[in-house]
Design a protein around this motif. Structure first.
Motif, short mmCIF file in Angstrom:
data_model
loop_
_atom_site.label_atom_id
_atom_site.label_comp_id
_atom_site.label_asym_id
_atom_site.label_seq_id
_atom_site.Cartn_x
_atom_site.Cartn_y
_atom_site.Cartn_z
N GLU A 160 0.83 -1.21 0.00
CA GLU A 160 0.00 0.00 0.00
C GLU A 160 0.86 1.26 0.00
N ILE A 161 1.93 1.25 0.78
CA ILE A 161 2.83 2.41 0.81
C ILE A 161 3.50 2.55 -0.56
N GLN A 162 3.91 1.43 -1.16
CA GLN A 162 4.55 1.47 -2.47
C GLN A 162 3.59 2.01 -3.54
N LYS A 163 2.30 1.69 -3.42
CA LYS A 163 1.32 2.25 -4.35
C LYS A 163 1.30 3.77 -4.22
N GLY A 164 1.33 4.26 -3.00
CA GLY A 164 1.37 5.70 -2.78
C GLY A 164 2.63 6.32 -3.36
N LEU A 165 3.75 5.64 -3.18
CA LEU A 165 5.02 6.15 -3.72
C LEU A 165 5.05 6.12 -5.24
N PRO A 171 6.34 9.80 -5.81
CA PRO A 171 7.66 9.32 -5.37
C PRO A 171 8.45 10.34 -4.54
N ASP A 172 8.04 11.58 -4.56
CA ASP A 172 8.75 12.60 -3.79
C ASP A 172 8.10 12.88 -2.44
N SER A 173 7.27 11.98 -1.97
CA SER A 173 6.63 12.15 -0.67
C SER A 173 7.57 11.70 0.44
N TRP A 174 8.14 12.65 1.12
CA TRP A 174 9.02 12.28 2.23
C TRP A 174 8.23 11.61 3.34
N ARG A 175 6.97 11.95 3.48
CA ARG A 175 6.13 11.32 4.50
C ARG A 175 5.94 9.82 4.23
N LEU A 176 5.71 9.48 2.96
CA LEU A 176 5.55 8.06 2.62
C LEU A 176 6.86 7.30 2.78
N PHE A 228 9.18 8.03 4.91
CA PHE A 228 9.37 7.90 6.36
C PHE A 228 8.45 6.82 6.92
N THR A 229 7.23 6.75 6.42
CA THR A 229 6.30 5.71 6.86
C THR A 229 6.82 4.32 6.48
N LEU A 230 7.36 4.21 5.29
CA LEU A 230 7.93 2.93 4.87
C LEU A 230 9.14 2.58 5.73
#
Length: 76
Positions: A19-24, A28-33, A35-37
């Motif tokens: 799910e996190i990879q789908k968001g990325l 892909p430039d989401s530092w929050r994602l 960090f969550t990963l």
């Protein structure tokens, strides 16, 4: 935390990571994602993958001090 409660098995970890990879894939430039990963990897005990994601977090947002503080505890 939510992820800590959610990740109780390898199967659950893989589901969360997907799910996190789908968001990325969408952002892909989401530092929050990233960090969550990194946090998810830490729950899985995968220190190198966690460090890789923390480094990506800091590449995108070098001022995010929590990522740097955690990275400093795992990197020489």
């Amino acid at each position: 935390t939510y992820l800590q409660a959610e990740i109780q098995s390898q199967e659950q970890f893989e589901k969360v990571a997907r799910e996190i990879q789908k968001g990325l894939a969408l952002n892909p430039d989401s530092w929050r994602l990233h960090f969550t990963l990194a946090y998810a990897w830490s729950l899985a005990g995968a220190e190198q993958q966690m460090a890789d994601e923390l480094n990506k977090t800091l590449e995108i947002n070098p001022r995010f001090t929590p990522a740097r503080a955690i990275l400093n505890t795992v990197s020489p």
